[in-house]
Enzyme design. Sequence first.
Site, PDB file in Angstrom:
ATOM      1  N   GLU A  75      40.306  35.710  47.875  1.00 13.54           N
ATOM      2  CA  GLU A  75      39.369  35.937  46.767  1.00 13.54           C
ATOM      3  C   GLU A  75      38.094  35.127  46.918  1.00 13.54           C
ATOM      4  O   GLU A  75      38.118  34.013  47.444  1.00 13.54           O
ATOM      5  CB  GLU A  75      40.021  35.615  45.422  1.00 13.54           C
ATOM      6  CG  GLU A  75      40.235  34.149  45.144  1.00 13.54           C
ATOM      7  CD  GLU A  75      40.643  33.867  43.705  1.00 13.54           C
ATOM      8  OE1 GLU A  75      40.256  34.606  42.785  1.00 13.54           O
ATOM      9  OE2 GLU A  75      41.371  32.874  43.504  1.00 13.54           O
ATOM     10  N   GLU A 133      43.975  35.090  33.643  1.00 14.40           N
ATOM     11  CA  GLU A 133      43.634  33.792  34.222  1.00 14.40           C
ATOM     12  C   GLU A 133      42.389  33.264  33.525  1.00 14.40           C
ATOM     13  O   GLU A 133      41.353  33.024  34.130  1.00 14.40           O
ATOM     14  CB  GLU A 133      43.412  33.921  35.738  1.00 14.40           C
ATOM     15  CG  GLU A 133      43.463  32.566  36.450  1.00 14.40           C
ATOM     16  CD  GLU A 133      43.038  32.645  37.911  1.00 14.40           C
ATOM     17  OE1 GLU A 133      43.589  31.895  38.708  1.00 14.40           O
ATOM     18  OE2 GLU A 133      42.140  33.440  38.234  1.00 14.40           O
TER      19      GLU A 133
END
Length: 269
Positions: free
Chosen positions: A151, A251
């Site tokens: 990511e 998240e």
Amino acid sequence: MTRRYAVNCSILFTELPLPDRPAAARDAGFSAVEFWWPWPDRAVPSDAEVDAFCQAVEDAGVQLIGLNLYAGDMPAGERGVLSDPARATEFRDSVAVTVAIAERTGVRAFNALYGQRLDGVADSEQDRVATQNIAYAARQVGAFGGTILIEPLARGLNGAYPLETAADALAVVERVRAEGAANVKFLYDSFHLAGNGEDLEKVAREHAADIGHVQIADVPGRGRPGTGGIDFGALFGVLDAIGYDGWTSLEYKPQGPTAGEFDWIKEHS
């Protein structure tokens, strides 16, 4: 499409001790959780510590669907060690712990934070070491059907982290795949992508086949959906349109007690 939500228990429920968080997520209505590496001060925790972590997940009756690989001391600002030539052995030792956790819990998705740029080491050498270490981890988890995730991270919040765009992360994915590790995919995180100016719809449509996992938080602030400017109804519509049927992990940073952070889901179930 019915959306499957999981809770990242390293950023939510942090008002509780880590072993109590899986049960808290269950009590809030979730059947799945994910964690960052639970021991930021060491790559190889004791067997007793690993057992306690796995037992907390098992006792709660939830599924562990994601786990960060060891990323150094994240509270102190580190964001991965796998691109550091001096820490390759440390990283690979931690992968053995990851495999043991996977065998116990069934987790199959592993986020590999790349590591920040180092002074005195050529970028090309850091990239070479990172590629080798990611390929190594991919081979280890590939033996049981696991996937390594790469990511980009938000600019300005994560030090000299070199992966800021989808293109940056996907270039790493392609380099590792060229080493023979096919089980490496892109982690699509709405907070990091939008915060760096990416078009969320465009990224999703252009890279649908490479998305291995989705995490969400609003921008700015990294709060729950509805606290910033992302149109999550539109985003979820795009994810449905491209056929994404994996977990959507929450998240985001709570603005109060975590149990009160989930009312928005009623509009997006």
